[in-house]
Design a protein around this motif. Structure first.
Motif, short mmCIF file in Angstrom:
data_model
loop_
_atom_site.label_atom_id
_atom_site.label_comp_id
_atom_site.label_asym_id
_atom_site.label_seq_id
_atom_site.Cartn_x
_atom_site.Cartn_y
_atom_site.Cartn_z
N LYS A 1 0.88 -1.17 0.00
CA LYS A 1 0.00 0.00 0.00
C LYS A 1 0.91 1.21 0.00
O LYS A 1 1.88 1.26 0.77
N VAL A 2 0.62 2.21 -0.85
CA VAL A 2 1.56 3.30 -1.08
C VAL A 2 0.86 4.61 -1.40
O VAL A 2 -0.26 4.62 -1.90
N THR A 3 1.55 5.71 -1.11
CA THR A 3 1.12 7.04 -1.56
C THR A 3 2.34 7.96 -1.60
O THR A 3 3.35 7.70 -0.95
N GLU B 1 3.51 0.66 3.00
CA GLU B 1 3.37 -0.38 4.00
C GLU B 1 3.44 -1.74 3.32
O GLU B 1 2.87 -1.91 2.23
N ILE B 2 4.16 -2.68 3.97
CA ILE B 2 4.29 -4.03 3.45
C ILE B 2 3.85 -4.99 4.55
O ILE B 2 4.45 -5.03 5.63
N LEU C 1 13.65 5.32 5.29
CA LEU C 1 13.62 5.28 6.75
C LEU C 1 12.53 4.30 7.16
O LEU C 1 11.36 4.49 6.81
N VAL C 2 12.91 3.26 7.88
CA VAL C 2 11.94 2.28 8.36
C VAL C 2 11.35 2.81 9.67
O VAL C 2 12.07 3.05 10.63
N VAL D 1 5.53 -3.64 7.88
CA VAL D 1 6.67 -2.74 7.72
C VAL D 1 6.13 -1.42 7.19
O VAL D 1 5.37 -1.40 6.21
N ARG D 2 6.51 -0.32 7.84
CA ARG D 2 6.11 1.01 7.41
C ARG D 2 7.37 1.81 7.10
O ARG D 2 8.28 1.87 7.93
N VAL D 3 7.40 2.38 5.89
CA VAL D 3 8.61 3.02 5.39
C VAL D 3 8.28 4.38 4.79
O VAL D 3 7.25 4.54 4.12
N VAL D 4 9.18 5.35 5.02
CA VAL D 4 9.12 6.64 4.34
C VAL D 4 10.37 6.74 3.48
O VAL D 4 11.48 6.43 3.93
N GLY D 5 10.18 7.13 2.22
CA GLY D 5 11.31 7.36 1.32
C GLY D 5 11.36 8.83 0.95
O GLY D 5 10.34 9.42 0.58
N PHE D 6 12.54 9.42 1.05
CA PHE D 6 12.75 10.84 0.74
C PHE D 6 13.57 10.92 -0.54
O PHE D 6 14.70 10.42 -0.59
#
Length: 150
Positions: free
Chosen positions: A25-27, A45-46, A64-65, A105-110
């Protein structure tokens, strides 16, 4: 100020038709389309047993996890990142993430650009194409706007 609350983000489910383990799931809460000048942010989210497929991104990314443990592939390297850890992903280097634990797993990518083009190893659904951008555009949206180029 442009602000978003992670718990209120509207996430889109994406997957590979022929691989039930590739499902996330992504945005993109921040990118050119909502006012950023030189950066973009992805949140995804994975769930346990799932993964984000191998892909390249047109811009450098720092991931960033936030929660969980991810199994990460970056080119020929393999490793794990847990909550609170981050890693640099150079532009155009193939990479992917899998859930290595029992919690989401929740991740933010910059990203270092406000426009990001990602090329996956297989077509992403519901787009039906390997190349997606910020924000992802459904094929019917492209037809409606008259832009059918890939």
């Amino acid at each position: 100020m442009i602000a978003e609350k992670i718990s209120e983000l509207e996430l889109m489910e994406v997957w590979y038709e022929d691989d039930p383990t590739m499902r996330i799931k992504v945005t993109f809460p921040f990118f050119l389309g909502n006012g950023t000048k030189s950066t973009a942010v992805v949140y995804f989210e994975i769930k346990p047993g799932c993964r984000l497929g191998t892909h390249t991104d047109s811009a450098e990314e720092i991931i960033l996890v936030l929660e969980g443990t991810a199994e990460v592939s970056l080119g020929d390297e393999r490793g794990r990142l847990s909550a609170g850890e981050m890693a640099l992903v150079p532009a155009m280097v193939p990479h992917g993430l899998g859930n290595a634990g029992d919690e989401t797993v929740r991740v933010v990518g910059f990203f270092s650009s406000n426009v990001v083009v990602s090329t996956f190893d297989r077509p992403m659904m519901p787009f039906g194409q390997r190349v997606v951008g910020t924000p992802p555009v459904l094929e019917e949206d492209q037809v409606a706007s008259g832009n059918t180029g890939a």
